[in-house]
Design a protein around this motif. Structure first.
Motif, PDB file in Angstrom:
ATOM      1  N   GLY A 254       0.833  -1.202   0.000  1.00 11.72           N
ATOM      2  CA  GLY A 254       0.000   0.000   0.000  1.00 11.72           C
ATOM      3  C   GLY A 254       0.868   1.254   0.000  1.00 11.72           C
ATOM      4  O   GLY A 254       0.544   2.238  -0.661  1.00 11.72           O
ATOM      5  N   THR A 255       1.979   1.206   0.747  1.00  4.31           N
ATOM      6  CA  THR A 255       2.854   2.380   0.829  1.00  4.31           C
ATOM      7  C   THR A 255       3.433   2.732  -0.538  1.00  4.31           C
ATOM      8  O   THR A 255       3.461   3.902  -0.930  1.00  4.31           O
TER       9      THR A 255
ATOM     10  N   ASP B 158      -7.294   6.958   1.183  1.00  4.55           N
ATOM     11  CA  ASP B 158      -6.560   5.838   1.760  1.00  4.55           C
ATOM     12  C   ASP B 158      -7.570   4.858   2.351  1.00  4.55           C
ATOM     13  O   ASP B 158      -8.083   5.045   3.459  1.00  4.55           O
TER      14      ASP B 158
ATOM     15  N   SER C 146      -4.480  -1.682   0.753  1.00  2.00           N
ATOM     16  CA  SER C 146      -3.317  -2.503   1.115  1.00  2.00           C
ATOM     17  C   SER C 146      -3.786  -3.951   1.237  1.00  2.00           C
ATOM     18  O   SER C 146      -4.906  -4.214   1.696  1.00  2.00           O
TER      19      SER C 146
ATOM     20  N   LYS D  49      -4.856  -6.762   6.736  1.00  2.00           N
ATOM     21  CA  LYS D  49      -5.935  -6.034   6.064  1.00  2.00           C
ATOM     22  C   LYS D  49      -7.145  -6.926   5.732  1.00  2.00           C
ATOM     23  O   LYS D  49      -7.105  -8.129   5.897  1.00  2.00           O
TER      24      LYS D  49
HETATM   25  C1  LIG Z   1      -4.151   3.555   6.771  1.00  2.00           C
HETATM   26  C2  LIG Z   1      -2.982   2.879   6.133  1.00  2.00           C
HETATM   27  N1  LIG Z   1      -2.451   3.397   5.011  1.00  2.00           N
HETATM   28  C3  LIG Z   1      -1.407   2.803   4.383  1.00  2.00           C
HETATM   29  C4  LIG Z   1      -0.833   1.644   4.875  1.00  2.00           C
HETATM   30  C5  LIG Z   1       0.345   1.029   4.177  1.00  2.00           C
HETATM   31  O1  LIG Z   1       0.061  -0.238   3.657  1.00  2.00           O
HETATM   32  P1  LIG Z   1       1.222  -1.347   3.462  1.00  2.00           P
HETATM   33  O2  LIG Z   1       1.504  -1.944   4.800  1.00  2.00           O
HETATM   34  O3  LIG Z   1       0.629  -2.336   2.497  1.00  2.00           O
HETATM   35  O4  LIG Z   1       2.392  -0.659   2.881  1.00  2.00           O
HETATM   36  C6  LIG Z   1      -1.349   1.083   6.046  1.00  2.00           C
HETATM   37  C7  LIG Z   1      -0.747  -0.134   6.600  1.00  2.00           C
HETATM   38  O5  LIG Z   1      -0.882  -0.528   7.709  1.00  2.00           O
HETATM   39  C8  LIG Z   1      -2.459   1.703   6.698  1.00  2.00           C
HETATM   40  O6  LIG Z   1      -3.000   1.203   7.809  1.00  2.00           O
END
Ligand SMILES: Cc1ncc(COP(=O)(O)O)c(C=O)c1O
Length: 392
Positions: free
Chosen positions: A47-48, A145, A169, A174
């Motif tokens: 997700g990041t 998000d 994500s 998740k």
């Molecule tokens: C609200 C939110 N945004 C973005 C992310 C980032 O996702 P990822 O862990 O897949 O990089 C998270 C991950 O915990 C999240 O809770």
């Protein structure tokens, strides 16, 4: 039996399809587009890194540099903002909704705002229509998000598909987990070529990493089940994130994960109904208990609760309630111990009055109760009893 805080039920058949089917990532992309009513979807290794690709795309279209986001959210959200050469600007959260209300986000929008990032925390839908209406004509992008909120609806629309761009994500905690992964959704034809190009640069994981992802995905499918978690709990402990991330991997999603994701997406409706039903059960059960504050859900929202959030009166009571729930075997969690401004000293140096007192209060009093489809009703009943006994 021990029940983990998060879990996507992955069956043997799902794994078999992931290993043996001939479907490609485009099948998952098409299914995500269809389900969410958007015209384009891209897949990434997290997700990041999905957020990073989106921010870089926005940046190519404007000289503005600020990105507004809630002060209580995943601290790792700061990383893609900084890596894209942009500046995070925090907005206060509401202790009632546990999200940043539209007015709070809008208060932080100025002439240098490139984008606003409303977050649907814990699967609770955040207030989008007002935000979108007010930002219309202000040349500010909206990035939704929905990392923790796949399956949540707002006014009968799927979250993640309401703003200019949405992100999910697929990490292990998740609503749909393929161990790691992320997705970007958009119907903005003027953005998709650049979004496609941005994620097209992400390198494919090498053979060893691809093997590791497969092994971890299989292990996770066993560990999230109550029996697996009870037996393998010490191993699971070692796999948990315990430290603040200071960087993130940029890599492509693997075809194995896309096949697993497709199989799970077919069951998402059922999973989401279970999350909603578990959340509603807790909402009803806790509404009769004094000393516990429940989240206010938007009238038109149907949350696929990632976990059910409650606020306790103070840190001490939270610790006592947390311990009592853990003793029942259900893994309640406190999530992020600090709000974003208390983690990064260059955002707030700790001098003077707290600029985001609600975010601090939420971080001190919040407790999350698992709602995933593998949580049996009896476990929730035991947790409610434990809370009632502790608060009496
Ligand atoms: C609200 C939110 N945004 C973005 C992310 C980032 O996702 P990822 O862990 O897949 O990089 C998270 C991950 O915990 C999240 O809770």
């Amino acid at each position: 039996m021990k029940i983990p805080s998060a879990g996507t039920p992955v069956s043997l058949l799902d794994l078999r399809k992931a290993f043996l089917s001939l479907k490609g990532p485009e099948d998952l992309q098409n299914a995500l587009c269809h389900r969410h009513g958007v015209t384009w979807c891209g897949l990434t290794g997290s997700g990041t890194s999905a957020i990073y690709a989106v921010l870089r795309t926005f940046k190519r279209r404007s000289d503005r540099t600020e990105v507004v986001l809630p002060a209580y959210t995943a601290p790792s959200l700061i990383l893609p903002i900084r890596k894209a050469g942009l500046t995070p600007v925090l907005s206060e959260v509401s202790p009632k909704t546990l999200n940043s209300d539209a007015t709070e986000l809008l208060d932080r929008v100025g002439p240098n705002t490139l984008a606003v990032v409303p977050v649907h925390m814990f699967g609770l839908p955040t207030d989008l229509p007002v935000l979108i209406r007010c930002l219309n004509d202000r040349e500010v992008f909206t990035l939704e998000d929905a990392a923790s909120a796949m399956g949540t609806q707002l006014a009968s629309r799927e979250v993640g598909a309401i703003c200019d761009v949405g992100v999910f994500s697929f990490n292990r905690g998740k609503n749909l987990s393929t161990y790691t992964g992320g997705a970007i959704l958009s119907s903005r034809e003027d953005l998709v070529t650049d979004l496609e190009a941005a994620i097209g640069e992400y390198p494919t994981p090498d053979f060893v990493l691809r093997l590791k992802i497969r092994a971890f995905a299989v292990a996770l499918s066993l560990i999230v089940r109550p029996l697996g978690y009870t037996l393998l709990h010490p191993i699971a402990e070692r796999l948990k994130y315990k430290e603040l991330h200071t960087d993130f991997h940029i890599q492509a999603y693997t075809p194995f994960q896309a096949r697993l994701g497709l199989s799970l997406l077919n069951k998402l409706e059922r999973f989401s109904q279970k999350r909603l039903a578990n959340g509603r059960f807790l909402q009803d059960a806790f509404s009769n208990i004094d000393g516990i504050r429940l989240p206010q859900v938007l009238e038109t929202g149907a949350p696929a609760y990632n976990q059910f959030p409650v606020l306790l009166p103070d840190e001490q009571t939270r610790s006592a309630v947390h311990r009592a729930i853990l003793e029942t075997g259900l893994e309640a969690t406190r999530l992020y111990p600090d709000p974003v401004h208390r983690i990064y000293p260059d955002i707030w140096n700790g001098q003077g009055p707290d600029p985001y007192p609600n975010a601090t209060t939420v971080s001190q009093r919040l407790l999350l109760i698992p709602t995933h489809p593998l949580v049996p009703r009896s476990a929730l009943e035991r947790a409610v009893d434990a809370v009632e006994r502790t608060l009496k």
